[in-house]
Scaffold this active site. Structure first.
Site, PDB file in Angstrom:
ATOM      1  N   TRP A  65     100.313  30.560 101.775  1.00 14.64           N
ATOM      2  CA  TRP A  65     100.821  30.111 100.480  1.00 14.64           C
ATOM      3  C   TRP A  65     100.929  31.336  99.578  1.00 14.64           C
ATOM      4  O   TRP A  65     100.019  32.163  99.526  1.00 14.64           O
ATOM      5  CB  TRP A  65      99.894  29.083  99.811  1.00 14.64           C
ATOM      6  CG  TRP A  65     100.341  28.835  98.397  1.00 14.64           C
ATOM      7  CD1 TRP A  65     101.440  28.131  97.998  1.00 14.64           C
ATOM      8  CD2 TRP A  65      99.764  29.378  97.202  1.00 14.64           C
ATOM      9  NE1 TRP A  65     101.580  28.193  96.636  1.00 14.64           N
ATOM     10  CE2 TRP A  65     100.565  28.946  96.117  1.00 14.64           C
ATOM     11  CE3 TRP A  65      98.644  30.182  96.942  1.00 14.64           C
ATOM     12  CZ2 TRP A  65     100.289  29.296  94.793  1.00 14.64           C
ATOM     13  CZ3 TRP A  65      98.358  30.535  95.622  1.00 14.64           C
ATOM     14  CH2 TRP A  65      99.175  30.081  94.564  1.00 14.64           C
ATOM     15  N   GLU A 104     103.069  26.638 103.119  1.00 15.62           N
ATOM     16  CA  GLU A 104     102.820  25.655 102.047  1.00 15.62           C
ATOM     17  C   GLU A 104     103.802  25.822 100.893  1.00 15.62           C
ATOM     18  O   GLU A 104     103.878  26.868 100.259  1.00 15.62           O
ATOM     19  CB  GLU A 104     101.375  25.819 101.530  1.00 15.62           C
ATOM     20  CG  GLU A 104     101.020  24.830 100.431  1.00 15.62           C
ATOM     21  CD  GLU A 104      99.573  24.956  99.964  1.00 15.62           C
ATOM     22  OE1 GLU A 104      98.861  25.888 100.420  1.00 15.62           O
ATOM     23  OE2 GLU A 104      99.159  24.133  99.126  1.00 15.62           O
ATOM     24  N   LYS A 160     105.621  24.618  97.119  1.00 12.81           N
ATOM     25  CA  LYS A 160     105.143  24.231  95.792  1.00 12.81           C
ATOM     26  C   LYS A 160     106.316  24.070  94.848  1.00 12.81           C
ATOM     27  O   LYS A 160     107.352  24.715  95.021  1.00 12.81           O
ATOM     28  CB  LYS A 160     104.180  25.310  95.280  1.00 12.81           C
ATOM     29  CG  LYS A 160     103.408  24.919  94.058  1.00 12.81           C
ATOM     30  CD  LYS A 160     102.219  25.841  93.814  1.00 12.81           C
ATOM     31  CE  LYS A 160     101.496  25.405  92.571  1.00 12.81           C
ATOM     32  NZ  LYS A 160     100.230  26.077  92.376  1.00 12.81           N
ATOM     33  N   ASP A 185     100.880  19.678 100.144  1.00 10.03           N
ATOM     34  CA  ASP A 185      99.786  19.586  99.187  1.00 10.03           C
ATOM     35  C   ASP A 185     100.129  18.475  98.193  1.00 10.03           C
ATOM     36  O   ASP A 185     101.222  18.478  97.607  1.00 10.03           O
ATOM     37  CB  ASP A 185      99.627  20.943  98.474  1.00 10.03           C
ATOM     38  CG  ASP A 185      98.460  20.976  97.503  1.00 10.03           C
ATOM     39  OD1 ASP A 185      98.329  20.034  96.690  1.00 10.03           O
ATOM     40  OD2 ASP A 185      97.683  21.954  97.524  1.00 10.03           O
ATOM     41  N   HIS A 225     101.732  19.306  94.770  1.00  7.47           N
ATOM     42  CA  HIS A 225     102.812  20.292  94.708  1.00  7.47           C
ATOM     43  C   HIS A 225     104.206  19.725  94.546  1.00  7.47           C
ATOM     44  O   HIS A 225     105.191  20.359  94.890  1.00  7.47           O
ATOM     45  CB  HIS A 225     102.763  21.187  95.953  1.00  7.47           C
ATOM     46  CG  HIS A 225     101.668  22.190  95.889  1.00  7.47           C
ATOM     47  ND1 HIS A 225     101.577  23.275  96.722  1.00  7.47           N
ATOM     48  CD2 HIS A 225     100.595  22.277  95.065  1.00  7.47           C
ATOM     49  CE1 HIS A 225     100.497  23.977  96.429  1.00  7.47           C
ATOM     50  NE2 HIS A 225      99.885  23.385  95.429  1.00  7.47           N
ATOM     51  N   HIS A 264      97.076  19.271 102.426  1.00 10.37           N
ATOM     52  CA  HIS A 264      96.119  19.689 101.405  1.00 10.37           C
ATOM     53  C   HIS A 264      95.906  18.463 100.536  1.00 10.37           C
ATOM     54  O   HIS A 264      96.696  18.191  99.631  1.00 10.37           O
ATOM     55  CB  HIS A 264      96.661  20.864 100.583  1.00 10.37           C
ATOM     56  CG  HIS A 264      96.304  22.190 101.181  1.00 10.37           C
ATOM     57  ND1 HIS A 264      96.484  23.382 100.533  1.00 10.37           N
ATOM     58  CD2 HIS A 264      95.725  22.502 102.362  1.00 10.37           C
ATOM     59  CE1 HIS A 264      96.061  24.369 101.296  1.00 10.37           C
ATOM     60  NE2 HIS A 264      95.607  23.861 102.421  1.00 10.37           N
ATOM     61  N   ASP A 320      99.614  20.222  88.637  1.00 11.60           N
ATOM     62  CA  ASP A 320      98.897  20.525  89.881  1.00 11.60           C
ATOM     63  C   ASP A 320      97.473  20.970  89.541  1.00 11.60           C
ATOM     64  O   ASP A 320      97.079  22.110  89.761  1.00 11.60           O
ATOM     65  CB  ASP A 320      99.658  21.643  90.622  1.00 11.60           C
ATOM     66  CG  ASP A 320      98.944  22.132  91.865  1.00 11.60           C
ATOM     67  OD1 ASP A 320      98.263  21.322  92.505  1.00 11.60           O
ATOM     68  OD2 ASP A 320      99.067  23.328  92.183  1.00 11.60           O
ATOM     69  N   ASP A 373      94.532  20.060  90.615  1.00 17.88           N
ATOM     70  CA  ASP A 373      93.514  20.144  91.663  1.00 17.88           C
ATOM     71  C   ASP A 373      92.227  19.406  91.322  1.00 17.88           C
ATOM     72  O   ASP A 373      91.130  19.951  91.456  1.00 17.88           O
ATOM     73  CB  ASP A 373      93.245  21.608  92.027  1.00 17.88           C
ATOM     74  CG  ASP A 373      94.451  22.259  92.677  1.00 17.88           C
ATOM     75  OD1 ASP A 373      94.713  21.966  93.844  1.00 17.88           O
ATOM     76  OD2 ASP A 373      95.150  23.051  91.999  1.00 17.88           O
ATOM     77  N   ASP A 375      92.026  20.383  99.119  1.00 17.88           N
ATOM     78  CA  ASP A 375      92.334  21.482  98.208  1.00 17.88           C
ATOM     79  C   ASP A 375      92.170  21.018  96.762  1.00 17.88           C
ATOM     80  O   ASP A 375      93.096  20.477  96.168  1.00 17.88           O
ATOM     81  CB  ASP A 375      93.765  21.995  98.454  1.00 17.88           C
ATOM     82  CG  ASP A 375      94.060  23.265  97.661  1.00 17.88           C
ATOM     83  OD1 ASP A 375      93.114  23.852  97.106  1.00 17.88           O
ATOM     84  OD2 ASP A 375      95.232  23.673  97.598  1.00 17.88           O
TER      85      ASP A 375
HETATM   86  C1  RNT Z   1      97.999  26.664  95.391  1.00 15.18           C
HETATM   87  C2  RNT Z   1      97.888  26.104  96.743  1.00 15.18           C
HETATM   88  C3  RNT Z   1      96.904  26.789  97.631  1.00 15.18           C
HETATM   89  C4  RNT Z   1      95.620  27.118  96.919  1.00 15.18           C
HETATM   90  C5  RNT Z   1      94.517  27.587  97.806  1.00 15.18           C
HETATM   91  C6  RNT Z   1      93.453  28.290  97.057  1.00 15.18           C
HETATM   92  O1  RNT Z   1      98.813  25.937  94.578  1.00 15.18           O
HETATM   93  O2  RNT Z   1      97.607  24.744  96.667  1.00 15.18           O
HETATM   94  O3  RNT Z   1      96.688  26.007  98.745  1.00 15.18           O
HETATM   95  O4  RNT Z   1      95.142  26.043  96.183  1.00 15.18           O
HETATM   96  O5  RNT Z   1      95.034  28.317  98.839  1.00 15.18           O
HETATM   97 ZN    ZN Z   2      97.182  23.766  98.542  1.00 18.23          ZN
END
Ligand code: RNT
Ligand code: ZN
Length: 421
Positions: A189, A230, A232, A263, A266, A290, A298, A300, A330
């Protein structure tokens, strides 16, 4: 009153009978569930800090908020914290590392110089605990990523630096996979993108393709390492354009038969990843998830047992896609006990799989028969079936705390260990 062994057993016996009447075997569900590893992301334990000190802090358009005391400050503390979390989670799982969690013995080892030996302590520890490992190049929190571009940078020198870092990361992934007898998923990523509207959206994407082709040029056996990419939609400071968008990596992963990482945070805020699973798995060999929870952006947040999570689990179970899906977490929340965050998010992910496995066959049958009233009726009735008695049984069998009992464990650890940091 805490749950007693007797009440757990009795509740399970009743639940087993109820599910048997619906055509489901709860013992089989538990046995299947026990075989599904979840990859725990080490970075929840130290707010995506890592063990280098470049003085850049966390960059890359991601952010951790909160200042809850007791975060892990070194590899030993981080490993101890993960162990504590694992004691509260049923099943056998995996640990997901970022490259900047290597142990460099006080020496300056730049990202393009990392080697498997810098991760030997992690590998030995994982072996001891019978955990698989996953890995990620760290293309952020570094002076050479300070302007927000890495693999798609206009400067060839900077691009090459990050290409070398990703090549080194694949080798480390392969070494981990080999040592542990289970393939490591190495997930690329990058944060690359623009805060404001770009004029040229094409050139950075062409450069990213070229960089990725160089990174993946050397074939590595899928028995030891699997490559994932990955995508986004946006990041902090890359609100207007992200080079590695969904369409970009979907195309790249299909063309090159790589794993596509989805993810949950994302995409557009109301867009879920559940509906993407069957479509993408028709074209890529496997996917990496993720599992996260974006709140407004985003952000998290810790994964909760919400509809989005349950839809993901339903898709995997209903379509028998668990063997082509690597489930990773994640999220990073520093406003609560970090070990509690891991435990809550991981237990919820496992619970969602269990609930999906205990879905009455009548649901699919109703759809096959074109009886959509029955489908909706079953879908709603299924929500109040006694899956929690099966979950409690699974926790008991696994020797981990049942119900809320894990919280006292984590609070005890906070008192004796975390509060002294
Ligand atoms: C970032 C991605 C990635 C990170 C990690 C730390 O937007 O989601 O996966 O969160 O690699
Ligand atoms: Zn991620």
């Amino acid at each position: 009153m805490p749950l007693t062994a007797k009440s757990i057993k009795n509740a399970y016996a009743l639940a087993k009978e109820r599910y048997a009447d619906l055509g489901l075997n709860t013992d089989t569900a538990i046995a299947t569930l026990a075989k599904i590893p979840i990859s725990l992301h080490c970075w929840q334990g130290d707010d995506v800090g890592g063990f280098e000190n470049h003085g850049t802090g966390l960059t890359g358009g991601i952010a951790v908020t909160g200042n809850y005391p007791g975060k892990a400050r070194n590899p030993e503390e981080l490993r101890a914290d993960v162990e504590k979390a694992l004691e509260c989670i049923p099943g056998r799982h995996r640990i997901n590392l970022h490259a900047f969690y290597g142990e460099f013995g006080g020496k300056k080892v730049d990202r393009n110089e990392i080697e498997p030996k810098h991760f030997q302590n992690w590998i030995d520890w994982a072996k001891q605990l019978k955990l698989g490992m996953d890995f990620n190049p760290t293309c952020f929190s570094h002076p050479k990523a300070s302007d927000g571009f890495t693999l798609s940078h206009t400067d060839r020198g900077i691009r090459n630096f990050w290409i070398e870092h990703c090549i080194a990361s694949r080798e480390i992934g392969a070494a981990m996979g080999k040592a542990l007898g289970s393939p490591t998923v190495t997930n690329v990523w990058i944060p690359d993108g623009y805060k404001d509207t770009p004029v040229d959206r094409m050139s950075p994407r062409k450069r990213l393709t070229e960089s990725l082709d160089k990174i993946f040029a050397k074939p590595i056996s899928p028995k030891v390492n699997l490559d994932a990419v990955e995508c986004k939609l946006f990041g902090i400071g890359s609100e207007s354009y992200v080079v590695g968008s969904h369409e970009f990596y979907l195309g790249y992963a299909i063309k090159n038969q790589k794993l596509l990482c989805l993810d949950a945070g994302h995409f557009h805020p109301t867009e879920g990843i559940a509906d993407k699973i069957t479509s993408t798995l028709l074209y890529v060999p496997e996917i990496l998830l993720h599992v996260s929870r974006g709140v407004r952006w985003d952000s998290d947040h810790v994964v909760v047992l919400d509809d989005a999570l349950q839809s993901i689990a339903q898709e995997l179970v209903r379509n028998k896609l668990l063997n082509r899906t690597r489930i990773g977490l994640d999220f990073f929340d520093a406003s609560i006990n970090r070990i509690a965050a891991w435990v809550i998010g991981t237990r919820n992910t496992i619970k969602s799989l269990l609930i999906a496995m205990l879905e009455p066959p009548s649901l699919a049958e109703a759809e096959r028969n074109g009886d959509f009233s029955a489908r909706l009726a079953w879908m709603e009735e299924a929500k109040s079936l006694p899956w929690s008695a099966v979950w409690d049984q699974y926790c008991t069998m696994s020797g981990v705390p049942v119900g809320e009992a894990w919280l006292a464990e984590v609070q005890g650890y906070e008192k004796t260990v975390l509060s002294k940091r």
